[in-house]
Design a protein around this motif. Structure first.
Motif, PDB file in Angstrom:
ATOM      1  N   VAL A 100       0.845  -1.187   0.000  1.00  0.00           N
ATOM      2  CA  VAL A 100       0.000   0.000   0.000  1.00  0.00           C
ATOM      3  C   VAL A 100       0.889   1.249   0.000  1.00  0.00           C
ATOM      4  N   ASP A 102       2.125   4.506   1.234  1.00  0.00           N
ATOM      5  CA  ASP A 102       1.977   5.084   2.572  1.00  0.00           C
ATOM      6  C   ASP A 102       1.392   6.483   2.531  1.00  0.00           C
ATOM      7  N   ASP A 130      -3.992   2.942   7.442  1.00  0.00           N
ATOM      8  CA  ASP A 130      -3.277   1.673   7.599  1.00  0.00           C
ATOM      9  C   ASP A 130      -4.316   0.556   7.671  1.00  0.00           C
ATOM     10  N   ALA A 150       5.934  -7.787   5.783  1.00  0.00           N
ATOM     11  CA  ALA A 150       6.847  -6.670   6.010  1.00  0.00           C
ATOM     12  C   ALA A 150       7.976  -6.789   5.005  1.00  0.00           C
ATOM     13  N   ALA A 151       8.015  -5.848   4.105  1.00  0.00           N
ATOM     14  CA  ALA A 151       9.106  -5.801   3.143  1.00  0.00           C
ATOM     15  C   ALA A 151      10.150  -4.856   3.717  1.00  0.00           C
ATOM     16  N   LYS A 163       6.794  -4.229  13.837  1.00  0.00           N
ATOM     17  CA  LYS A 163       5.538  -4.108  13.084  1.00  0.00           C
ATOM     18  C   LYS A 163       4.436  -4.983  13.672  1.00  0.00           C
ATOM     19  N   LYS A 167       1.119  -3.024  14.731  1.00  0.00           N
ATOM     20  CA  LYS A 167      -0.133  -3.249  13.987  1.00  0.00           C
ATOM     21  C   LYS A 167      -1.134  -4.077  14.782  1.00  0.00           C
TER      22      LYS A 167
HETATM   23  N1  CTP Z   1      -0.241  -2.036   5.166  1.00  0.00           N
HETATM   24  C1  CTP Z   1      -1.588  -1.702   5.074  1.00  0.00           C
HETATM   25  N2  CTP Z   1      -1.953  -0.393   4.878  1.00  0.00           N
HETATM   26  C2  CTP Z   1      -1.021   0.572   4.787  1.00  0.00           C
HETATM   27  C3  CTP Z   1       0.360   0.244   4.882  1.00  0.00           C
HETATM   28  C4  CTP Z   1       0.718  -1.068   5.061  1.00  0.00           C
HETATM   29  O1  CTP Z   1      -2.447  -2.589   5.160  1.00  0.00           O
HETATM   30  N3  CTP Z   1      -1.409   1.837   4.611  1.00  0.00           N
HETATM   31  C5  CTP Z   1       0.131  -3.435   5.410  1.00  0.00           C
HETATM   32  C6  CTP Z   1       0.871  -4.107   4.270  1.00  0.00           C
HETATM   33  O2  CTP Z   1      -0.047  -4.748   3.399  1.00  0.00           O
HETATM   34  C7  CTP Z   1       1.741  -5.117   5.021  1.00  0.00           C
HETATM   35  C8  CTP Z   1       2.020  -4.429   6.350  1.00  0.00           C
HETATM   36  O3  CTP Z   1       1.005  -3.450   6.501  1.00  0.00           O
HETATM   37  O4  CTP Z   1       1.026  -6.305   5.316  1.00  0.00           O
HETATM   38  C9  CTP Z   1       3.355  -3.803   6.480  1.00  0.00           C
HETATM   39  O5  CTP Z   1       3.563  -2.890   5.434  1.00  0.00           O
HETATM   40  P1  CTP Z   1       4.901  -2.049   5.427  1.00  0.00           P
HETATM   41  O6  CTP Z   1       4.896  -1.093   4.302  1.00  0.00           O
HETATM   42  O7  CTP Z   1       6.058  -3.014   5.536  1.00  0.00           O
HETATM   43  O8  CTP Z   1       4.797  -1.289   6.853  1.00  0.00           O
HETATM   44  P2  CTP Z   1       4.419   0.175   7.257  1.00  0.00           P
HETATM   45  O9  CTP Z   1       3.638   0.083   8.517  1.00  0.00           O
HETATM   46  O10 CTP Z   1       3.792   0.917   6.137  1.00  0.00           O
HETATM   47  O11 CTP Z   1       5.833   0.796   7.658  1.00  0.00           O
HETATM   48  P3  CTP Z   1       7.064   1.297   6.726  1.00  0.00           P
HETATM   49  O12 CTP Z   1       6.617   1.319   5.292  1.00  0.00           O
HETATM   50  O13 CTP Z   1       7.378   2.649   7.255  1.00  0.00           O
HETATM   51  O14 CTP Z   1       8.158   0.301   6.963  1.00  0.00           O
END
Ligand code: CTP
Ligand code: CA
Length: 227
Positions: A100, A102, A130, A150-151, A163, A167
């Motif tokens: 997604v 951000d 989120d 988490a990528a 995370k 979350k």
């Molecule tokens: N995710 C989501 N909605 C968002 C951002 C992330 O549902 N707005 C979900 C992704 O699908 C994934 C998880 O959260 O399963 C982690 O996403 P990630 O991008 O790694 O984490 P973030 O919380 O966005 O943190 P950051 O990008 O700062 O590492």
């Protein structure tokens, strides 16, 4: 859809999966996006279907064929994805495999932004909802099992554990997307499962094999508080 060979471990269960990137429009001809092929999320949806689940796949824009036997909901933006997830609940298992975006721009220009004048535009960004955190933190209709991805490009396990806590989900599937990992767009994935019980590193495997194993693992997870 019943396939010979796949154990029907999710028969009668409803599984909601997000996949692919989201596109956040800047103006009618431009957008901000995340790098994601959608392959891992689609493979998970197929593996869940093969395990007998009733699957809703909520997908951002990808170049993949709609998988047979799965309800596909196509969306573009993070906010559309959040709304589609809300509509798809309640479910037994929620898996957030989407990349997604951000942030989105504060305003989506109605007309194409033109060059010249005051020079390059300055884009003011606001944070997107989120989706994973809001599903995991629901009071009513929280799915019994909530899984996120988490990528990460560095200190993968520490970031994944942070995370998991932030979350409020039950499992984080972490992968290293750093330089040389060839995960983005590639057909293989090397994941580490991070849960309150501990960590489990899996070998590098084709994404459809990772999906089958993940679905088998998730199918035997018990909702928090149940033994
Ligand atoms: N995710 C989501 N909605 C968002 C951002 C992330 O549902 N707005 C979900 C992704 O699908 C994934 C998880 O959260 O399963 C982690 O996403 P990630 O991008 O790694 O984490 P973030 O919380 O966005 O943190 P950051 O990008 O700062 O590492
Ligand atoms: Ca993010």
């Amino acid at each position: 859809v019943k396939l010979a060979g796949a154990a029907q471990t999710l028969a009668g269960r409803r599984v909601v999966i997000t996949a692919g990137p989201t596109h956040e429009p800047i103006d009618p001809v431009r957008y901000i996006a995340n790098r994601s092929s959608g392959k891992q999320g689609y493979a998970l949806a197929e593996a869940a279907r093969d395990a007998g689940a009733d699957v809703v796949l909520i997908s951002g824009p990808v170049n993949l064929a709609p998988p047979p036997g799965i309800r596909l909901v196509c969306v573009e933006t993070a906010r559309e994805m959040a709304e589609a997830v809300e509509t798809a609940l309640p479910c037994d298992i929620f898996i957030a495999a989407a990349a997604v975006a951000d942030w989105r721009t504060r305003t989506d220009a109605a007309q194409k932004i033109k060059k010249g004048g005051d020079g390059p535009p300055v884009l003011t960004m606001v944070e997107n909802p989120d989706i994973l955190a809001s599903v995991a933190r629901r009071v009513a209709n929280r799915p019994p099992v909530v899984v996120g991805f988490a990528a990460e490009t560095e200190t993968v396990i520490a970031h994944a554990r942070a995370k998991l806590a932030k979350k409020g989900c039950d499992l984080i599937v972490a992968n290293d997307v750093g330089e040389g990992s060839e995960v983005m767009g590639g057909s293989d994935n090397a994941v580490v499962l991070v849960s309150p019980e501990g960590e489990q590193a899996w070998p590098r495997l084709p994404k459809d094999e990772v999906a089958r194993r993940l679905i088998a693992h998730i199918a035997q997870m018990r909702p928090v508080g149940e033994s």
